[in-house]
Design a protein around this motif. Structure first.
Motif, mmCIF file in Angstrom:
data_model
loop_
_atom_site.group_PDB
_atom_site.id
_atom_site.type_symbol
_atom_site.label_atom_id
_atom_site.label_comp_id
_atom_site.label_asym_id
_atom_site.label_seq_id
_atom_site.Cartn_x
_atom_site.Cartn_y
_atom_site.Cartn_z
ATOM 1 N N PHE A 212 0.847 -1.190 0.000
ATOM 2 C CA PHE A 212 0.000 0.000 0.000
ATOM 3 C C PHE A 212 0.884 1.242 0.000
ATOM 4 O O PHE A 212 1.925 1.278 0.649
ATOM 5 C CB PHE A 212 -0.899 0.037 1.241
ATOM 6 C CG PHE A 212 -1.483 1.396 1.522
ATOM 7 C CD1 PHE A 212 -2.559 1.875 0.789
ATOM 8 C CD2 PHE A 212 -0.917 2.219 2.490
ATOM 9 C CE1 PHE A 212 -3.070 3.146 1.015
ATOM 10 C CE2 PHE A 212 -1.426 3.488 2.740
ATOM 11 C CZ PHE A 212 -2.511 3.945 1.993
ATOM 12 N N LYS A 213 0.465 2.250 -0.751
ATOM 13 C CA LYS A 213 1.153 3.535 -0.729
ATOM 14 C C LYS A 213 0.203 4.592 -1.259
ATOM 15 O O LYS A 213 -0.553 4.351 -2.200
ATOM 16 C CB LYS A 213 2.418 3.510 -1.590
ATOM 17 C CG LYS A 213 3.237 4.795 -1.529
ATOM 18 C CD LYS A 213 4.482 4.671 -2.383
ATOM 19 C CE LYS A 213 5.331 5.928 -2.301
ATOM 20 N NZ LYS A 213 6.545 5.835 -3.150
ATOM 21 N N ALA A 214 0.222 5.781 -0.669
ATOM 22 C CA ALA A 214 -0.594 6.898 -1.142
ATOM 23 C C ALA A 214 0.017 8.194 -0.636
ATOM 24 O O ALA A 214 0.700 8.225 0.391
ATOM 25 C CB ALA A 214 -2.034 6.774 -0.646
ATOM 26 N N SER A 215 -0.240 9.265 -1.372
ATOM 27 C CA SER A 215 0.191 10.584 -0.909
ATOM 28 C C SER A 215 -0.882 11.163 0.005
ATOM 29 O O SER A 215 -2.068 10.835 -0.112
ATOM 30 C CB SER A 215 0.417 11.521 -2.104
ATOM 31 O OG SER A 215 -0.818 11.800 -2.752
ATOM 32 N N GLU A 216 -0.461 12.027 0.918
ATOM 33 C CA GLU A 216 -1.435 12.698 1.771
ATOM 34 C C GLU A 216 -2.426 13.499 0.925
ATOM 35 O O GLU A 216 -3.620 13.551 1.232
ATOM 36 C CB GLU A 216 -0.719 13.627 2.751
ATOM 37 C CG GLU A 216 -0.058 12.908 3.910
ATOM 38 C CD GLU A 216 0.458 13.872 4.964
ATOM 39 O OE1 GLU A 216 0.874 15.000 4.591
ATOM 40 O OE2 GLU A 216 0.441 13.516 6.148
ATOM 41 N N ILE B 81 -12.699 6.961 -4.845
ATOM 42 C CA ILE B 81 -11.273 7.262 -4.638
ATOM 43 C C ILE B 81 -10.714 6.359 -3.545
ATOM 44 O O ILE B 81 -9.595 5.845 -3.642
ATOM 45 C CB ILE B 81 -11.084 8.744 -4.271
ATOM 46 C CG1 ILE B 81 -11.710 9.654 -5.345
ATOM 47 C CG2 ILE B 81 -9.600 9.055 -4.108
ATOM 48 C CD1 ILE B 81 -11.121 9.501 -6.715
ATOM 49 N N ARG B 82 -11.514 6.135 -2.515
ATOM 50 C CA ARG B 82 -11.104 5.200 -1.458
ATOM 51 C C ARG B 82 -10.884 3.809 -2.054
ATOM 52 O O ARG B 82 -9.879 3.148 -1.759
ATOM 53 C CB ARG B 82 -12.180 5.156 -0.374
ATOM 54 C CG ARG B 82 -11.949 4.076 0.669
ATOM 55 C CD ARG B 82 -13.017 4.104 1.740
ATOM 56 N NE ARG B 82 -12.870 2.980 2.655
ATOM 57 C CZ ARG B 82 -13.097 3.037 3.970
ATOM 58 N NH1 ARG B 82 -13.489 4.167 4.530
ATOM 59 N NH2 ARG B 82 -12.944 1.977 4.726
ATOM 60 N N ARG B 83 -11.810 3.362 -2.876
ATOM 61 C CA ARG B 83 -11.709 2.018 -3.453
ATOM 62 C C ARG B 83 -10.491 1.898 -4.363
ATOM 63 O O ARG B 83 -9.882 0.839 -4.465
ATOM 64 C CB ARG B 83 -12.981 1.684 -4.228
ATOM 65 C CG ARG B 83 -13.001 0.291 -4.831
ATOM 66 C CD ARG B 83 -14.398 -0.111 -5.264
ATOM 67 N NE ARG B 83 -14.413 -1.364 -5.992
ATOM 68 C CZ ARG B 83 -14.362 -2.576 -5.433
ATOM 69 N NH1 ARG B 83 -14.280 -2.679 -4.111
ATOM 70 N NH2 ARG B 83 -14.391 -3.669 -6.163
ATOM 71 N N LEU B 84 -10.112 2.997 -4.976
ATOM 72 C CA LEU B 84 -8.990 2.973 -5.906
ATOM 73 C C LEU B 84 -7.652 2.794 -5.200
ATOM 74 O O LEU B 84 -6.740 2.173 -5.746
ATOM 75 C CB LEU B 84 -9.002 4.283 -6.705
ATOM 76 C CG LEU B 84 -8.167 4.363 -7.966
ATOM 77 C CD1 LEU B 84 -8.805 5.315 -8.965
ATOM 78 C CD2 LEU B 84 -6.743 4.821 -7.666
ATOM 79 N N ILE B 85 -7.544 3.287 -3.959
ATOM 80 C CA ILE B 85 -6.229 3.319 -3.310
ATOM 81 C C ILE B 85 -6.133 2.518 -2.013
ATOM 82 O O ILE B 85 -5.046 2.067 -1.638
ATOM 83 C CB ILE B 85 -5.822 4.797 -3.047
ATOM 84 C CG1 ILE B 85 -4.318 4.921 -2.788
ATOM 85 C CG2 ILE B 85 -6.623 5.394 -1.892
ATOM 86 C CD1 ILE B 85 -3.452 4.724 -3.989
ATOM 87 N N ILE B 86 -7.250 2.324 -1.296
ATOM 88 C CA ILE B 86 -7.215 1.634 -0.008
ATOM 89 C C ILE B 86 -7.379 0.124 -0.227
ATOM 90 O O ILE B 86 -8.304 -0.303 -0.916
ATOM 91 C CB ILE B 86 -8.327 2.151 0.932
ATOM 92 C CG1 ILE B 86 -8.146 3.657 1.184
ATOM 93 C CG2 ILE B 86 -8.321 1.384 2.249
ATOM 94 C CD1 ILE B 86 -6.887 4.031 1.927
ATOM 95 N N PRO B 87 -6.507 -0.701 0.345
ATOM 96 C CA PRO B 87 -6.616 -2.155 0.155
ATOM 97 C C PRO B 87 -7.981 -2.686 0.582
ATOM 98 O O PRO B 87 -8.609 -2.173 1.519
ATOM 99 C CB PRO B 87 -5.505 -2.697 1.056
ATOM 100 C CG PRO B 87 -4.509 -1.594 1.148
ATOM 101 C CD PRO B 87 -5.320 -0.331 1.142
ATOM 102 N N ASP B 88 -8.412 -3.723 -0.123
ATOM 103 C CA ASP B 88 -9.700 -4.377 0.145
ATOM 104 C C ASP B 88 -9.425 -5.841 0.472
ATOM 105 O O ASP B 88 -8.699 -6.519 -0.267
ATOM 106 C CB ASP B 88 -10.598 -4.261 -1.089
ATOM 107 C CG ASP B 88 -12.014 -4.753 -0.829
ATOM 108 O OD1 ASP B 88 -12.170 -5.932 -0.439
ATOM 109 O OD2 ASP B 88 -12.959 -3.971 -1.031
#
Length: 389
Positions: free
Chosen positions: A32-36, A51-58
Motif C-alpha cells: 500500500f502507498k498513497a500521498s497525503e 477514490i477510497r476504493r482505488l487506493i485503499i486495500p480491500d
C-alpha cells in the motif's frame, strides 16, 4: 513540492481499528502507498467512495486464487532486462519501481514484491538495443512511475534517448498528475527539461492515468496546464473498474473533464487478470456497454478513445457487439501479420478476458469483404451462420 507518502494503513487516522485489522493481511500480499494529497480526496463518510476504493486495500483482493502476476506475458517480449519490444515501432523501458500511489488494480504488482529485479539503474544496454533497431520510433518510459525519479536522472534518460535519431516520440506513463500533481507544477527543472526535449518534430507525450473525474482537481489542472505550456502532448488511459468508474455517466464525465483541460481520452482498458484484481474487474460485454454509453454523451473530441485489452498477443480492440456476437480487432499485434485481424466470437456475458471466448470467425481480411462470413459482423443469427456446422 514536498509531499508526504503513507506506506501503511496504520498511519491513516480516518480508518477504524477494525478496518485496519481487516486490511493488515492484504498488506502482507500487496503493498500500500498513497500521498497525503490523494488521501484527502476521499470522502471518508462514504464506505463506497470511488477514490477510497482505488487506493485503499480491500480484503477481497486475497479472496481467490485467480489471476497471474504477468497477465500480458511481458516477460515473453523482454529483449534486454528492463526493455520490452512487443510491437515493432515501440520500445518499452521500465525505468522505475516506485509509484506515488499503488493502484489496487495494478497489473505490474510483481515489481513491488520482495526480490523483484526487473529494473536496473543502468540503462546503457537498453539504449544500445534501441539504437540498433531503426524500426523503433517510439520509446515509452514506464515502471513504476518515471516521475518518481529525481529530475536529474530523468534528464539523463531522456537526453540519451534524444541522441537516437530514429526515435521521434518519447512517452512517459504516469499517474502523477492525479496522485501528486505538485511534483509537476512546482518543479521548474522538470518543466524546463520537458520543454527542452519536446521538439516540434519529436514530441514528448505524457500518458496520464486519470481514472475518476474527482481526480481532476484544481491542482491537477495546474499540472496539466504546465505540461501543455512546456510543449508536452497529453493522452489519458484507464481501465474500467468495478465500483470506481463502471458507469456510463461517470465515464462520460471523465471524458468531458479531460477534454476541457486539454487531455485526449486515448485507451479505455479491460482490467487485466492480474492476481488480486478480480474484485475490480467488469465483464467485457458490460464494459463495452458502459464505454458506448459514455461515448454517446460526449463530443467528437472525446469519442477518440478506444476500448481495448492488452492481451499477450496484442492490443485487441472490442469494436462492436451484436445480439449474438462480439467483434474484436487487433489494434496492435505482436505478430505483424495479425495487425488489423478481426475476430468474431459468440457472446459470453461472463467473459473477462479474450481467452474466455470461443472464436467463430478468427480472421476477416480486408481483401475478402464480400465473403458471406462477414454477415456475422452485422449480427446474423446463429441459424444463418455459414460456419455453425
Amino acid at each position: 513540492m514536498t509531499t508526504r507518502y503513507i506506506t501503511s494503513v496504520s498511519q491513516i487516522p480516518r480508518l477504524s481499528a477494525g478496518e485496519k485489522k481487516d486490511i493488515r493481511e492484504v498488506e502482507n500480499w500487496f503493498s500500500f502507498k498513497a500521498s497525503e494529497y490523494y488521501l484527502n480526496l476521499i470522502d471518508w463518510s462514504d464506505p463506497y467512495d470511488p477514490i477510497r476504493r482505488l487506493i485503499i486495500p480491500d480484503p477481497g483482493e486475497i479472496g481467490g486464487e485467480d489471476g497471474d502476476l504477468d497477465p500480458s506475458s511481458e516477460s515473453t517480449y523482454t529483449v534486454v532486462p528492463g526493455l520490452q519490444h512487443k510491437y515493432a515501432r515501440t520500445g518499452l523501458l521500465l525505468v522505475s519501481d516506485r509509484c506515488a500511489g499503488l493502484c489496487r488494480y495494478c497489473f505490474r504488482k510483481r515489481l513491488f514484491v520482495e526480490g523483484a529485479d526487473e529494473i536496473s539503474p543502468d540503462i546503457t544496454a537498453r539504449i544500445n538495443y534501441i539504437r540498433k533497431h531503426p524500426e523503433v520510433t517510439n520509446v515509452l518510459l514506464t515502471g513504476g512511475d518515471p516521475l518518481m525519479l529525481p529530475t536529474k536522472k530523468l534528464r539523463e534518460i531522456i537526453a540519451d534517448i534524444r541522441t537516437i535519431d530514429h526515435v521521434h516520440i518519447i512517452r512517459i506513463g504516469s499517474k502523477m498528475p492525479a496522485y501528486n500533481p505538485m511534483r509537476i507544477s512546482e518543479d521548474p527543472e522538470l518543466l524546463a527539461l520537458l520543454k527542452e526535449y519536446s521538439h516540434p518534430d519529436k514530441r514528448i507525450y505524457l500518458m496520464s492515468q486519470f481514472t475518476h473525474p474527482r481526480e481532476i482537481t484544481p491542482e491537477a489542472e495546474k499540472a496539466i496546464s504546465a505540461l501543455i505550456d512546456a510543449g508536452v502532448m497529453i493522452l489519458n488511459q484507464t481501465p474500467i473498474l468495478r465500483g470506481i468508474n463502471d458507469s456510463g455517466d461517470v465515464l462520460a464525465k471523465l471524458f468531458r473533464k479531460l477534454t476541457f483541460i486539454g487531455v485526449s481520452p486515448y485507451y479505455i482498458f479491460q482490467c487485466r487478470p492480474t492476481h488480486g484484481n478480480h474484485i475490480y474487474a467488469v465483464p467485457i460485454e458490460e464494459s463495452y456497454r458502459i464505454f458506448e454509453e459514455a461515448r454517446s454523451q460526449v463530443s467528437g473530441v472525446a469519442k477518440r478513445a478506444r476500448f481495448v485489452m492488452s492481451h499477450a498477443t496484442g492490443k485487441i480492440e472490442i469494436a462492436a457487439c451484436t445480439k449474438d456476437y462480439v467483434v474484436m480487432k487487433y489494434h496492435q499485434a505482436a505478430d505483424p501479420e495479425e495487425m488489423g485481424k478481426v475476430v468474431v466470437c459468440r457472446r459470453n456475458p461472463s467473459a473477462y478476458w479474450f481467452d474466455d471466448y470461443v472464436s467463430i470467425v478468427d480472421e476477416c481480411p480486408l481483401s475478402s469483404m464480400d465473403d458471406p462470413r462477414n454477415d456475422l459482423v452485422i449480427g446474423a443469427s446463429p441459424e444463418a451462420d455459414p460456419l455453425s456446422e
